[in-house]
Design a protein around this motif. Structure first.
Motif, PDB file in Angstrom:
ATOM      1  N   TRP A   4      -0.386   0.747   0.519  1.00  0.00           N
ATOM      2  CA  TRP A   4       0.146   1.944   1.178  1.00  0.00           C
ATOM      3  C   TRP A   4      -0.436   3.157   0.486  1.00  0.00           C
ATOM      4  O   TRP A   4      -0.611   3.151  -0.728  1.00  0.00           O
ATOM      5  CB  TRP A   4       1.680   1.980   1.041  1.00  0.00           C
ATOM      6  CG  TRP A   4       2.346   0.798   1.675  1.00  0.00           C
ATOM      7  CD1 TRP A   4       2.343  -0.480   1.214  1.00  0.00           C
ATOM      8  CD2 TRP A   4       3.108   0.787   2.882  1.00  0.00           C
ATOM      9  NE1 TRP A   4       3.048  -1.297   2.050  1.00  0.00           N
ATOM     10  CE2 TRP A   4       3.541  -0.545   3.090  1.00  0.00           C
ATOM     11  CE3 TRP A   4       3.483   1.765   3.806  1.00  0.00           C
ATOM     12  CZ2 TRP A   4       4.315  -0.915   4.179  1.00  0.00           C
ATOM     13  CZ3 TRP A   4       4.255   1.400   4.886  1.00  0.00           C
ATOM     14  CH2 TRP A   4       4.662   0.071   5.070  1.00  0.00           C
ATOM     15  N   GLN A   5      -0.709   4.196   1.272  1.00  0.00           N
ATOM     16  CA  GLN A   5      -1.306   5.378   0.668  1.00  0.00           C
ATOM     17  C   GLN A   5      -0.457   6.622   0.910  1.00  0.00           C
ATOM     18  O   GLN A   5       0.024   6.846   2.020  1.00  0.00           O
ATOM     19  CB  GLN A   5      -2.707   5.616   1.233  1.00  0.00           C
ATOM     20  CG  GLN A   5      -3.414   6.788   0.564  1.00  0.00           C
ATOM     21  CD  GLN A   5      -4.879   6.862   0.903  1.00  0.00           C
ATOM     22  OE1 GLN A   5      -5.273   6.572   2.026  1.00  0.00           O
ATOM     23  NE2 GLN A   5      -5.693   7.262  -0.053  1.00  0.00           N
ATOM     24  N   CYS A   6      -0.299   7.405  -0.135  1.00  0.00           N
ATOM     25  CA  CYS A   6       0.435   8.668  -0.034  1.00  0.00           C
ATOM     26  C   CYS A   6      -0.374   9.642   0.826  1.00  0.00           C
ATOM     27  O   CYS A   6      -1.540   9.888   0.545  1.00  0.00           O
ATOM     28  CB  CYS A   6       0.648   9.255  -1.430  1.00  0.00           C
ATOM     29  SG  CYS A   6       1.389  10.875  -1.409  1.00  0.00           S
ATOM     30  N   VAL A   7       0.226  10.188   1.865  1.00  0.00           N
ATOM     31  CA  VAL A   7      -0.513  11.089   2.757  1.00  0.00           C
ATOM     32  C   VAL A   7      -0.848  12.413   2.082  1.00  0.00           C
ATOM     33  O   VAL A   7      -1.727  13.134   2.518  1.00  0.00           O
ATOM     34  CB  VAL A   7       0.241  11.409   4.077  1.00  0.00           C
ATOM     35  CG1 VAL A   7       0.436  10.161   4.894  1.00  0.00           C
ATOM     36  CG2 VAL A   7       1.551  12.113   3.815  1.00  0.00           C
ATOM     37  N   VAL A   8      -0.126  12.728   1.017  1.00  0.00           N
ATOM     38  CA  VAL A   8      -0.341  14.020   0.379  1.00  0.00           C
ATOM     39  C   VAL A   8      -1.427  13.966  -0.691  1.00  0.00           C
ATOM     40  O   VAL A   8      -2.345  14.764  -0.702  1.00  0.00           O
ATOM     41  CB  VAL A   8       0.980  14.568  -0.195  1.00  0.00           C
ATOM     42  CG1 VAL A   8       0.730  15.729  -1.123  1.00  0.00           C
ATOM     43  CG2 VAL A   8       1.881  14.997   0.946  1.00  0.00           C
ATOM     44  N   CYS A   9      -1.360  12.995  -1.609  1.00  0.00           N
ATOM     45  CA  CYS A   9      -2.305  13.025  -2.728  1.00  0.00           C
ATOM     46  C   CYS A   9      -3.275  11.864  -2.740  1.00  0.00           C
ATOM     47  O   CYS A   9      -4.194  11.836  -3.549  1.00  0.00           O
ATOM     48  CB  CYS A   9      -1.569  13.111  -4.058  1.00  0.00           C
ATOM     49  SG  CYS A   9      -0.807  11.561  -4.563  1.00  0.00           S
ATOM     50  N   ASP A  48       7.372   9.534   3.475  1.00  0.00           N
ATOM     51  CA  ASP A  48       6.153  10.238   3.880  1.00  0.00           C
ATOM     52  C   ASP A  48       4.873   9.483   3.514  1.00  0.00           C
ATOM     53  O   ASP A  48       3.777   9.985   3.710  1.00  0.00           O
ATOM     54  CB  ASP A  48       6.133  11.642   3.264  1.00  0.00           C
ATOM     55  CG  ASP A  48       7.307  12.469   3.741  1.00  0.00           C
ATOM     56  OD1 ASP A  48       7.690  12.308   4.908  1.00  0.00           O
ATOM     57  OD2 ASP A  48       7.861  13.243   2.955  1.00  0.00           O
ATOM     58  N   PHE A  49       5.037   8.275   2.950  1.00  0.00           N
ATOM     59  CA  PHE A  49       3.862   7.438   2.702  1.00  0.00           C
ATOM     60  C   PHE A  49       3.363   6.859   4.022  1.00  0.00           C
ATOM     61  O   PHE A  49       4.083   6.771   5.006  1.00  0.00           O
ATOM     62  CB  PHE A  49       4.226   6.269   1.768  1.00  0.00           C
ATOM     63  CG  PHE A  49       3.840   6.516   0.341  1.00  0.00           C
ATOM     64  CD1 PHE A  49       4.401   7.562  -0.372  1.00  0.00           C
ATOM     65  CD2 PHE A  49       2.922   5.706  -0.288  1.00  0.00           C
ATOM     66  CE1 PHE A  49       4.057   7.779  -1.691  1.00  0.00           C
ATOM     67  CE2 PHE A  49       2.567   5.920  -1.611  1.00  0.00           C
ATOM     68  CZ  PHE A  49       3.132   6.954  -2.310  1.00  0.00           C
ATOM     69  N   GLU A  50       2.114   6.430   4.026  1.00  0.00           N
ATOM     70  CA  GLU A  50       1.578   5.743   5.192  1.00  0.00           C
ATOM     71  C   GLU A  50       0.905   4.462   4.742  1.00  0.00           C
ATOM     72  O   GLU A  50       0.440   4.363   3.623  1.00  0.00           O
ATOM     73  CB  GLU A  50       0.522   6.609   5.885  1.00  0.00           C
ATOM     74  CG  GLU A  50       1.129   7.554   6.895  1.00  0.00           C
ATOM     75  CD  GLU A  50       0.084   8.382   7.599  1.00  0.00           C
ATOM     76  OE1 GLU A  50      -1.102   8.066   7.496  1.00  0.00           O
ATOM     77  OE2 GLU A  50       0.489   9.358   8.250  1.00  0.00           O
ATOM     78  N   MET A  51       0.817   3.496   5.650  1.00  0.00           N
ATOM     79  CA  MET A  51       0.151   2.250   5.303  1.00  0.00           C
ATOM     80  C   MET A  51      -1.350   2.400   5.447  1.00  0.00           C
ATOM     81  O   MET A  51      -1.842   3.005   6.383  1.00  0.00           O
ATOM     82  CB  MET A  51       0.645   1.123   6.183  1.00  0.00           C
ATOM     83  CG  MET A  51       0.006  -0.191   5.828  1.00  0.00           C
ATOM     84  SD  MET A  51       1.092  -1.568   6.122  1.00  0.00           S
ATOM     85  CE  MET A  51       1.376  -1.362   7.854  1.00  0.00           C
ATOM     86  N   VAL A  52      -2.074   1.865   4.488  1.00  0.00           N
ATOM     87  CA  VAL A  52      -3.530   1.844   4.576  1.00  0.00           C
ATOM     88  C   VAL A  52      -3.968   0.502   5.135  1.00  0.00           C
ATOM     89  O   VAL A  52      -3.641  -0.532   4.571  1.00  0.00           O
ATOM     90  CB  VAL A  52      -4.161   2.014   3.184  1.00  0.00           C
ATOM     91  CG1 VAL A  52      -5.670   1.910   3.281  1.00  0.00           C
ATOM     92  CG2 VAL A  52      -3.775   3.344   2.595  1.00  0.00           C
ATOM     93  N   GLU A  53      -4.645   0.535   6.201  1.00  0.00           N
ATOM     94  CA  GLU A  53      -5.123  -0.674   6.893  1.00  0.00           C
ATOM     95  C   GLU A  53      -3.941  -1.640   7.092  1.00  0.00           C
ATOM     96  O   GLU A  53      -2.808  -1.319   6.794  1.00  0.00           O
ATOM     97  CB  GLU A  53      -6.250  -1.340   6.107  1.00  0.00           C
ATOM     98  CG  GLU A  53      -7.421  -0.414   5.901  1.00  0.00           C
ATOM     99  CD  GLU A  53      -8.363  -0.856   4.789  1.00  0.00           C
ATOM    100  OE1 GLU A  53      -9.432  -0.250   4.685  1.00  0.00           O
ATOM    101  OE2 GLU A  53      -8.041  -1.795   4.050  1.00  0.00           O
ATOM    102  N   GLY A  55      -4.698  -4.868   6.221  1.00  0.00           N
ATOM    103  CA  GLY A  55      -5.304  -6.022   5.562  1.00  0.00           C
ATOM    104  C   GLY A  55      -4.636  -6.410   4.266  1.00  0.00           C
ATOM    105  O   GLY A  55      -3.553  -5.946   3.923  1.00  0.00           O
ATOM    106  N   GLU A  56      -5.326  -7.271   3.566  1.00  0.00           N
ATOM    107  CA  GLU A  56      -4.808  -7.771   2.303  1.00  0.00           C
ATOM    108  C   GLU A  56      -5.060  -6.742   1.214  1.00  0.00           C
ATOM    109  O   GLU A  56      -5.726  -5.743   1.404  1.00  0.00           O
ATOM    110  CB  GLU A  56      -5.511  -9.099   1.955  1.00  0.00           C
ATOM    111  CG  GLU A  56      -5.293 -10.181   2.996  1.00  0.00           C
ATOM    112  CD  GLU A  56      -3.809 -10.487   3.205  1.00  0.00           C
ATOM    113  OE1 GLU A  56      -3.167 -10.923   2.247  1.00  0.00           O
ATOM    114  OE2 GLU A  56      -3.303 -10.261   4.301  1.00  0.00           O
ATOM    115  N   THR A  57      -4.527  -7.048   0.051  1.00  0.00           N
ATOM    116  CA  THR A  57      -4.669  -6.163  -1.076  1.00  0.00           C
ATOM    117  C   THR A  57      -6.155  -5.937  -1.398  1.00  0.00           C
ATOM    118  O   THR A  57      -6.969  -6.836  -1.241  1.00  0.00           O
ATOM    119  CB  THR A  57      -3.910  -6.730  -2.278  1.00  0.00           C
ATOM    120  OG1 THR A  57      -4.075  -5.866  -3.373  1.00  0.00           O
ATOM    121  CG2 THR A  57      -4.400  -8.104  -2.661  1.00  0.00           C
ATOM    122  N   VAL A  58      -6.476  -4.710  -1.797  1.00  0.00           N
ATOM    123  CA  VAL A  58      -7.880  -4.355  -1.993  1.00  0.00           C
ATOM    124  C   VAL A  58      -8.461  -4.899  -3.298  1.00  0.00           C
ATOM    125  O   VAL A  58      -9.656  -5.060  -3.437  1.00  0.00           O
ATOM    126  CB  VAL A  58      -8.093  -2.818  -1.955  1.00  0.00           C
ATOM    127  CG1 VAL A  58      -8.097  -2.347  -0.533  1.00  0.00           C
ATOM    128  CG2 VAL A  58      -7.058  -2.102  -2.786  1.00  0.00           C
TER     129      VAL A  58
END
Lengths: 59, 386
Positions: A4-9, A48-53, A55-58
């Motif tokens: 998951w990726q923070c949309v802000v930072c 306010d987080f968003e999911m990245v892809e 897929g599986e863990t990077v």
């Protein structure tokens, strides 16, 4: 396991790794993190987080 | 024209991180209040901290923009006016002027941001020096370096070091120029800054420290940068990351009190009634903190105030992460108190603690793998503004 990726930072939460130094053990699923948790880098709320892809863990 | 009434909207001027974060926090507390956001550009939402580490991951400007103005308008249930430059504010009648129109406000929030500081440079290509302070400028930079090899960076502060690392990771050659003796000189104690310098050098940075760029000239397809120490270097693109200056002109003209930033109290209120300031343009209780975490904390407090529960901003200890993968850096700047850095070096890197005269921890800097101790050390710190 997802990431998951923070949309802000841009901070990435990787479920496989967790954030042990912040009291979140490895393999903690996103839905199991408390709602009042916030991004360790910028303080943005969990909501306010968003999911990245999808897929599986990077790592 | 009728004087403004409280049924008029809350108007936010600025669609950067401060403006949009405030809108988002306000909507969590009040789903109904009318909200208008004025944007100078196209009003898309993007993560500004990502601009200095998006190259290595090959992100385009379009990919960084996570939502368009239209999507934000729906998400926030707000009216968003794009390409809107605010020319004047009449704080007595509670109206602002933009593009020949007037907009009434019940409450006004200035989230104007800051301008990059421009170096006075000589040379026929001084105007070609680029700066990246928003998504459009990032897009222009991406285009300028396409197929090129070398970038000269002016300024080895946080943003300069992040761009340097990002450019190296994307395969570019990097010259980094700064008048200070060390990179991150304003953030880190000497030993920590030296470690950063060596790590970035090992990653490929060519340092030009203790000197400044004097002139930028075009020589055929290249740019020549003349330095004050008499040396010169060649680059395809020159990028300046010297620092930021709060945008205060609009506030000044409206008669608001300004200093280095727009002066506000702990309620984020300016010297005029019903007018607030937030983010990089605001000098809150004497401090300008142009980082993400203070903006989040200030936006949350101001959202409560605007929703009817007056709430002063509280800044907890706020670590700043320098996004340099070649050498992790976290710093929590100590307040202006007398004290000293205590530097410990071990296999994990550097842990520097700033202690006041009584030995109390007031700030820290972590370099290398030691950056993992961020959470543990932050817990030991007192709030900056309690």
């Amino acid at each position: 396991m997802k990431t998951w990726q923070c949309v802000v930072c841009g901070f990435i939460y990787d479920e496989a790794k967790g954030i042990p130094e912040d009291g979140i053990p490895a393999a903690t699923r996103w839905e199991d993190i408390p709602a009042d948790w916030s991004c360790p880098d910028c303080g943005v709320a969990k909501a306010d987080f968003e999911m990245v892809e999808t897929g599986e863990t990077v790592a | 024209m009728e004087p403004a009434i409280d049924a008029d909207p809350i108007v936010i001027v600025g669609s950067g991180l401060a403006g949009y974060t405030l809108a988002r926090e306000l909507r969590k507390l009040d789903a109904r209040v009318q909200l208008t956001i004025l944007s100078r550009d196209e009003g898309s939402f993007y993560s500004k901290p990502m601009l200095s580490n998006a190259l290595a991951s090959a992100k385009t400007a379009a990919q960084i923009a996570s939502a368009s103005a239209e999507q934000m308008a729906t998400q926030l249930n707000a009216r968003i006016v794009t390409a809107a430059e605010v020319e004047a504010i009449d704080t007595t009648r509670r109206i602002l002027h933009t593009g020949g129109k007037t907009i009434r406000y019940a409450k006004l929030v200035l989230a104007l941001g800051a301008d990059p500081i421009a170096l006075p440079l000589e040379g026929d290509a001084a105007h070609e020096v680029m700066q990246i302070n928003d998504l459009a400028a990032y897009a222009r930079f991406r285009e300028a370096i396409l197929g090129k090899k070398t970038v000269a960076l002016l300024g080895a502060g946080l943003i300069g070091c992040e761009f340097a690392n990002d450019l190296l990771a994307a395969g570019y050659g990097v010259h980094l120029i700064d008048p200070a003796a060390r990179p991150l000189g304003r953030l880190l104690p000497e030993a920590a800054a030296e470690q950063v310098q060596r790590a970035l050098e090992a990653a490929g940075v060519r340092w030009h420290l203790g000197t400044t760029a004097r002139a930028v000239s075009r020589v055929a397809s290249e740019l020549r940068v003349d330095l004050a120490d008499g040396s010169a270097l060649a680059a395809d693109v020159v990028l300046a990351a010297i620092g930021l200056r709060s945008r205060t002109l609009l506030a000044q003209r409206a008669g608001l009190k300004t200093n280095r930033g727009i002066v506000t109290d702990r309620m984020l209120q300016t010297s005029a009634a019903h007018v607030y300031a937030l983010g990089d343009c605001a000098e809150v209780d004497g401090q300008i903190l142009p980082y993400v975490m203070p903006i989040m904390q200030a936006a949350r407090a101001l959202a409560k105030t605007l929703a009817g529960a007056p709430t002063p901003v509280v800044y907890s200890a706020m670590p700043v992460v320098v996004k340099t993968p070649a050498i992790p850096v976290v710093v929590c700047l100590p307040p202006a108190v007398s004290g000293a850095w205590k530097v410990r070096r071990d296999a994990c890197g550097i842990e520097a603690r700033f202690e006041d005269e009584s030995g109390k921890l007031m700030g820290y800097a972590l370099v290398g793998a030691a950056a993992e101790r961020k959470q543990a050390l932050t817990k030991l710190l007192l709030p900056v503004l309690a």
